[in-house]
Design a protein around this motif. Sequence first.
Motif, PDB file in Angstrom:
ATOM      1  N   VAL A 291      -0.809  10.775   7.250  1.00  0.00           N
ATOM      2  CA  VAL A 291      -2.211  10.848   6.853  1.00  0.00           C
ATOM      3  C   VAL A 291      -2.509  12.155   6.139  1.00  0.00           C
ATOM      4  CG1 VAL A 291      -4.560  11.030   7.734  1.00  0.00           C
ATOM      5  CG2 VAL A 291      -3.037   9.259   8.609  1.00  0.00           C
TER       6      VAL A 291
ATOM      7  N   ALA B  36      -1.047  12.056   2.636  1.00  0.00           N
ATOM      8  CA  ALA B  36      -1.843  11.248   1.696  1.00  0.00           C
ATOM      9  C   ALA B  36      -3.115  11.990   1.287  1.00  0.00           C
ATOM     10  CB  ALA B  36      -2.194   9.902   2.329  1.00  0.00           C
TER      11      ALA B  36
ATOM     12  N   ALA C 158      -4.230  13.129  -2.545  1.00  0.00           N
ATOM     13  CA  ALA C 158      -5.515  12.749  -3.136  1.00  0.00           C
ATOM     14  C   ALA C 158      -6.308  13.969  -3.592  1.00  0.00           C
ATOM     15  CB  ALA C 158      -6.329  11.938  -2.134  1.00  0.00           C
TER      16      ALA C 158
ATOM     17  N   VAL D  26     -10.785   6.852  -1.428  1.00  0.00           N
ATOM     18  CA  VAL D  26      -9.604   6.878  -2.289  1.00  0.00           C
ATOM     19  C   VAL D  26      -8.318   6.601  -1.514  1.00  0.00           C
ATOM     20  CG1 VAL D  26      -8.149   8.464  -3.603  1.00  0.00           C
ATOM     21  CG2 VAL D  26     -10.567   8.301  -4.119  1.00  0.00           C
ATOM     22  N   ILE D  27      -8.275   7.009  -0.233  1.00  0.00           N
ATOM     23  CA  ILE D  27      -7.075   6.724   0.546  1.00  0.00           C
ATOM     24  C   ILE D  27      -7.337   5.659   1.606  1.00  0.00           C
ATOM     25  CG2 ILE D  27      -5.921   8.912   0.143  1.00  0.00           C
ATOM     26  CD1 ILE D  27      -7.033  10.019   2.624  1.00  0.00           C
ATOM     27  N   ALA D  28      -8.550   5.121   1.639  1.00  0.00           N
ATOM     28  CA  ALA D  28      -8.903   4.056   2.575  1.00  0.00           C
ATOM     29  C   ALA D  28      -8.715   4.469   4.030  1.00  0.00           C
ATOM     30  CB  ALA D  28      -8.099   2.788   2.270  1.00  0.00           C
ATOM     31  N   PHE D  29      -9.141   5.689   4.340  1.00  0.00           N
ATOM     32  CA  PHE D  29      -9.106   6.151   5.723  1.00  0.00           C
ATOM     33  C   PHE D  29     -10.535   6.281   6.229  1.00  0.00           C
ATOM     34  CE2 PHE D  29      -4.828   8.541   5.208  1.00  0.00           C
ATOM     35  CZ  PHE D  29      -4.181   7.334   5.200  1.00  0.00           C
TER      36      PHE D  29
ATOM     37  N   PRO E  93     -12.497  -0.331   2.988  1.00  0.00           N
ATOM     38  CA  PRO E  93     -11.807  -0.863   1.807  1.00  0.00           C
ATOM     39  C   PRO E  93     -11.439   0.253   0.842  1.00  0.00           C
ATOM     40  CG  PRO E  93     -13.821  -2.101   2.273  1.00  0.00           C
ATOM     41  CD  PRO E  93     -13.842  -0.894   3.143  1.00  0.00           C
ATOM     42  N   LEU E  94     -10.325   0.049   0.182  1.00  0.00           N
ATOM     43  CA  LEU E  94      -9.888   1.020  -0.812  1.00  0.00           C
ATOM     44  C   LEU E  94     -10.794   0.945  -2.032  1.00  0.00           C
ATOM     45  CD1 LEU E  94      -7.647   3.027  -1.719  1.00  0.00           C
ATOM     46  CD2 LEU E  94      -6.486   1.082  -2.751  1.00  0.00           C
TER      47      LEU E  94
ATOM     48  N   ALA F 299     -10.415   2.908  -5.269  1.00  0.00           N
ATOM     49  CA  ALA F 299      -9.579   3.911  -5.920  1.00  0.00           C
ATOM     50  C   ALA F 299     -10.370   4.727  -6.930  1.00  0.00           C
ATOM     51  CB  ALA F 299      -8.380   3.249  -6.578  1.00  0.00           C
TER      52      ALA F 299
ATOM     53  N   MET G 114      -1.551   9.158  -7.033  1.00  0.00           N
ATOM     54  CA  MET G 114      -2.035   8.224  -6.022  1.00  0.00           C
ATOM     55  C   MET G 114      -1.285   6.898  -6.103  1.00  0.00           C
ATOM     56  SD  MET G 114      -3.935   9.744  -4.061  1.00  0.00           S
ATOM     57  CE  MET G 114      -4.378   8.353  -3.026  1.00  0.00           C
TER      58      MET G 114
ATOM     59  N   TYR H  98      -0.019   4.545  -3.174  1.00  0.00           N
ATOM     60  CA  TYR H  98      -0.400   3.136  -3.005  1.00  0.00           C
ATOM     61  C   TYR H  98       0.814   2.213  -2.969  1.00  0.00           C
ATOM     62  CZ  TYR H  98      -5.100   4.734  -4.350  1.00  0.00           C
ATOM     63  OH  TYR H  98      -6.305   5.387  -4.410  1.00  0.00           O
TER      64      TYR H  98
ATOM     65  N   TYR I 292       2.582   3.511   3.385  1.00  0.00           N
ATOM     66  CA  TYR I 292       1.136   3.402   3.169  1.00  0.00           C
ATOM     67  C   TYR I 292       0.684   1.954   3.308  1.00  0.00           C
ATOM     68  CZ  TYR I 292      -3.427   3.679   0.932  1.00  0.00           C
ATOM     69  OH  TYR I 292      -4.770   3.588   0.671  1.00  0.00           O
TER      70      TYR I 292
ATOM     71  N   ARG J  89      -2.042   0.340   5.967  1.00  0.00           N
ATOM     72  CA  ARG J  89      -3.214  -0.426   5.540  1.00  0.00           C
ATOM     73  C   ARG J  89      -3.227  -1.804   6.176  1.00  0.00           C
ATOM     74  NH1 ARG J  89      -7.386  -0.315   3.735  1.00  0.00           N
ATOM     75  NH2 ARG J  89      -7.375  -1.443   1.771  1.00  0.00           N
TER      76      ARG J  89
END
Lengths: 169, 169
Positions: free
Chosen positions: A44, A47, A51, A66-69, A155-156, A158, B10, B14, B19, B23
């Motif tokens: 994590v 990532a 980003a 952007v990283i969907a966290f 949700p991602l 981007a 990125m 992805y 990753y 997800r």
Amino acid sequence: MPSKPTPITMDAVYAAPGYLFRRMQQIAVALFVEECRAFDLTPVQYAALVAIHTHPGIDATRLSAVIAFDRSTLGSVIERLETKKLIDRKPSPEDKRVKLLYLTRAGAAILRDIMPSVEKAQVRMLQPLKPADRKVLLALLTQLVDLNNESSRVPLRAEDALEHMGRTG
Amino acid sequence: MPSKPTPITMDAVYAAPGYLFRRMQQIAVALFVEECRAFDLTPVQYAALVAIHTHPGIDATRLSAVIAFDRSTLGSVIERLETKKLIDRKPSPEDKRVKLLYLTRAGAAILRDIMPSVEKAQVRMLQPLKPADRKVLLALLTQLVDLNNESSRVPLRAEDALEHMGRTG
DNA sequence: ATTTGATTGACAGTATACTGACAATATGAC
DNA sequence: GTCATATTGTCAGTATACTGTCAATCAAAT
């Protein structure tokens, strides 16, 4: 007619996609941590650093997209990266609520140096499969994650997540 | 000659299997929780209940091997299941260290009733893929998890983990 | 300008995960 | 029988994840 009840067996658990994804995620983390032990970075944190590297001056909310966290989780992640002096947090001049994120020199350096180890870990995850199968799995997984994007809590989003960011960054 | 440095983008994140597994695991949990909201059971709690159902009188250490969950983590999971009165914990007459696990009536009932919702969640995870692709993905994922078993912190030890259990259970 | 509503970062609470340590207990070597 | 070793459950500490809430702040409508 009523459908027959599902038998309650461990084999049903072992064959359930949800169980397999959980197992695989744990394996993935274990391999990442093993390969990157020298850098003391979690997947994590890695990532997040990438980003911030590609989007200098991003704020926490956009970073989470952007990283969907999860945004809440990200707070503590950012705090840890700041404690390790890998990132800087500067108040935005335009919006008093926002704190902008930047890599420090040490952050940029560790990111550069960790790449080969990250690569190694990613390769090892799929290593047991035949090369052709690796490609198939990766393609299907990419598809599936994308098509299920809206089903995830975060949700991602981007690049379009950055549409409303200042043009200065 | 030296290999060229990996670009830090990125897109590389992805496309990384680690990753994608993360997800997908988050999506899987979200779908499970959504479908099973009425039962207030997490995926982990569900798997533990199934294992205790199929192995009545199992102890915590063997349970952790059968579902490949961390032993420390499992302690709190068991505690929560006990608080909800879904399982009983009884001291082993043979080994004063050991506490044996059994489903309560309520535990057996909730397990029976939750099955359709669990099924629905598992189906939804793969739903976006074409039926043929679902099979391929599941087959490759099963293979991969199995072949990477020893790389995980808590390798799965299914039935053979029970070899040394008392024959009375 | 003021009010309404949305956003941001922070926090509290719960639930996995993993690390390392520990006391109680069991087992094997001798 | 005693001692060295291993196992069991537990606990403390760290790190994701998610839920829900909150004050501060911003933006939009009027």
